[in-house]
Write a protein that holds these residues in place. Structure first.
Motif, PDB file in Angstrom:
ATOM      1  N   SER A  39      77.767 -45.592  70.564  1.00 43.06           N
ATOM      2  CA  SER A  39      78.512 -46.800  70.893  1.00 43.06           C
ATOM      3  C   SER A  39      78.037 -47.928  70.004  1.00 43.06           C
ATOM      4  O   SER A  39      76.865 -47.960  69.596  1.00 43.06           O
ATOM      5  CB  SER A  39      78.318 -47.158  72.371  1.00 43.06           C
ATOM      6  OG  SER A  39      76.955 -47.355  72.643  1.00 43.06           O
ATOM      7  N   PRO A  40      78.922 -48.809  69.686  1.00 41.10           N
ATOM      8  CA  PRO A  40      78.533 -49.921  68.811  1.00 41.10           C
ATOM      9  C   PRO A  40      77.488 -50.795  69.498  1.00 41.10           C
ATOM     10  O   PRO A  40      77.461 -50.904  70.733  1.00 41.10           O
ATOM     11  CB  PRO A  40      79.838 -50.701  68.606  1.00 41.10           C
ATOM     12  CG  PRO A  40      80.932 -49.814  69.069  1.00 41.10           C
ATOM     13  CD  PRO A  40      80.348 -48.890  70.066  1.00 41.10           C
ATOM     14  N   GLU A  41      76.649 -51.382  68.730  1.00 41.51           N
ATOM     15  CA  GLU A  41      75.686 -52.328  69.275  1.00 41.51           C
ATOM     16  C   GLU A  41      76.425 -53.571  69.749  1.00 41.51           C
ATOM     17  O   GLU A  41      77.343 -54.026  69.080  1.00 41.51           O
ATOM     18  CB  GLU A  41      74.678 -52.725  68.199  1.00 41.51           C
ATOM     19  CG  GLU A  41      73.597 -51.687  67.981  1.00 41.51           C
ATOM     20  CD  GLU A  41      72.578 -52.134  66.960  1.00 41.51           C
ATOM     21  OE1 GLU A  41      71.467 -51.590  66.979  1.00 41.51           O
ATOM     22  OE2 GLU A  41      72.890 -53.029  66.167  1.00 41.51           O
ATOM     23  N   PRO A  42      76.038 -54.086  70.889  1.00 44.23           N
ATOM     24  CA  PRO A  42      76.716 -55.300  71.351  1.00 44.23           C
ATOM     25  C   PRO A  42      76.448 -56.445  70.389  1.00 44.23           C
ATOM     26  O   PRO A  42      75.382 -56.522  69.779  1.00 44.23           O
ATOM     27  CB  PRO A  42      76.099 -55.567  72.732  1.00 44.23           C
ATOM     28  CG  PRO A  42      74.817 -54.817  72.734  1.00 44.23           C
ATOM     29  CD  PRO A  42      74.967 -53.661  71.809  1.00 44.23           C
TER      30      PRO A  42
END
Lengths: 196, 173
Positions: free
Chosen positions: A191-194
């Motif tokens: 998942s992409p980093e926030p």
């Protein structure tokens, strides 16, 4: 200023060993990169790439600059060489996540992506390897168009010529490759980093 | 490089999640472009050069080879055409005429055409007559052998030209 590829070909046909060697040096990596992406076996890719160069040089006089770039002409030979092997050996039918005795040595090169989470590998600086493993799960024709488009910078019509596909199919494959890769990464909990 | 690639992957996935297709396509391309290309082993170029470079056919040798092939093909084609005309020479009463004879032949042909149109002979009847004459002539051993020889020479000429065209138009790959 680097000599143009077409000039090197002319010089090679006039008997210049230096021009021949320069052509090999200039295209060894792009050709190998394309072939290894397609066959997923480093040793095999070197053999097939060498075959492609031998074929190309033995018919170098058939190359016509007015028909397109030399690199595309060479890529087409490499494509045909790899495809012929895939059709003969069906190497690509071995699923990458089910290694067996005949599994390509790709598994010996890359870490088993099932054993370690993508985030952990990323923390170890294995981003490229994670992405390579994910790309490796795409169909060979998808991998090929992705490499030709985004690593070698070919236009859609050039890819169509090299891979002997209709123009629409090239665009479809690129679109599907992107979607499929996103799905693969999401399945492995990537998942992409926030945003900060 | 790691941070840059991470950033590119994230940019792509954000665009995918947001269903922004154009932005996702651009970000995807940037991400793939940032991946290192695989490199062959250190001695690969040397091995390839050793195997591939000797296979290059020099242009001077190629042109010489082409010249000979073109000359042979032309000679075979000429022989085929000449041999093909020989049986016709037997069928039709043709011999090498002088200028006076040519003029007389043209005049008599014109006269024949006038007579033919006047007599109302149908075209196919005329062709049938010619065909019969050819069949009768071909039935003789020497004319028959001439026909066979001319066909064989013509086939040989075509095959030679075909080989030339094949090597010229060699399929890539």
């Amino acid at each position: 200023m680097a000599e143009r590829d077409e000039q090197l070909v002319e010089d090679a046909l006039e008997g210049s060993q230096r021009a021949c060697t320069e052509l090999v040096r200039r295209f060894e990596r792009p050709v190998f990169n394309l072939v290894v992406r397609m066959v997923r076996d480093r040793t095999l890719a070197e053999d097939l790439s060498q075959d492609a160069f031998v074929k190309a040089f033995s018919r170098l006089e058939t190359y016509r600059p007015e028909q397109g770039k030399f690199s595309n002409w060479l890529f087409k030979i490499a494509h045909n060489t790899a495809i012929d092997h895939l059709r003969r050996g069906a190497l690509d039918t071995v699923p990458i996540d089910a290694p067996g005795e005949d599994a390509p040595d790709w598994h010996q090169v890359l870490p088993d992506h099932e054993a370690v989470s993508p985030l952990e590998r990323a923390e170890r600086g294995d981003l490229a390897r994670v992405l390579d493993a994910a790309i490796d799960r795409l169909r060979p024709e998808y991998r090929e168009v992705v490499v030709l488009r985004h690593q070698e910078g070919l236009a859609y019509d050039e890819i169509a010529e090299v891979a002997e596909l209709p123009l629409g199919t090239v665009k479809t494959y690129l679109h599907r490759a992107r979607k499929e890769l996103a799905r693969i990464l999401s399945e492995t909990d990537w998942s992409p980093e926030p945003a900060p | 490089m790691t941070n840059d690639l991470r950033h590119r992957i994230d940019a792509w996935l954000f665009a995918e999640d947001a269903r922004e297709d154009a932005r996702a396509e651009e970000a995807f391309g940037a991400m793939i472009a940032a991946l290192p290309r695989f490199a062959p082993s250190a001695d690969f170029a040397a091995r390839v050069a050793a195997a591939a470079v000797p296979r290059v056919v020099r242009r001077s040798a190629l042109e010489s080879s082409w010249g000979w092939k073109a000359a042979i093909a032309a000679a075979v084609a000429m022989a085929g055409v000449t041999a093909g005309l020989l049986p016709l020479a037997r069928v039709l009463p043709v011999r090498v005429p002088g200028w006076g004879e040519v003029v007389a032949a043209v005049a008599s042909a014109a006269s024949w055409i006038v007579d033919w149109t006047r007599s109302g002979v149908f075209v196919w009847e005329t062709l049938a007559r010619i065909g019969k004459a050819v069949a009768v002539a071909a039935a003789t051993p020497e004319v028959g052998a001439g026909l066979v020889a001319s066909v064989a020479l013509a086939v040989g000429a075509l095959l030679t030209l075909h080989q030339l065209l094949q090597s010229e138009r060699r399929v890539v790959g």
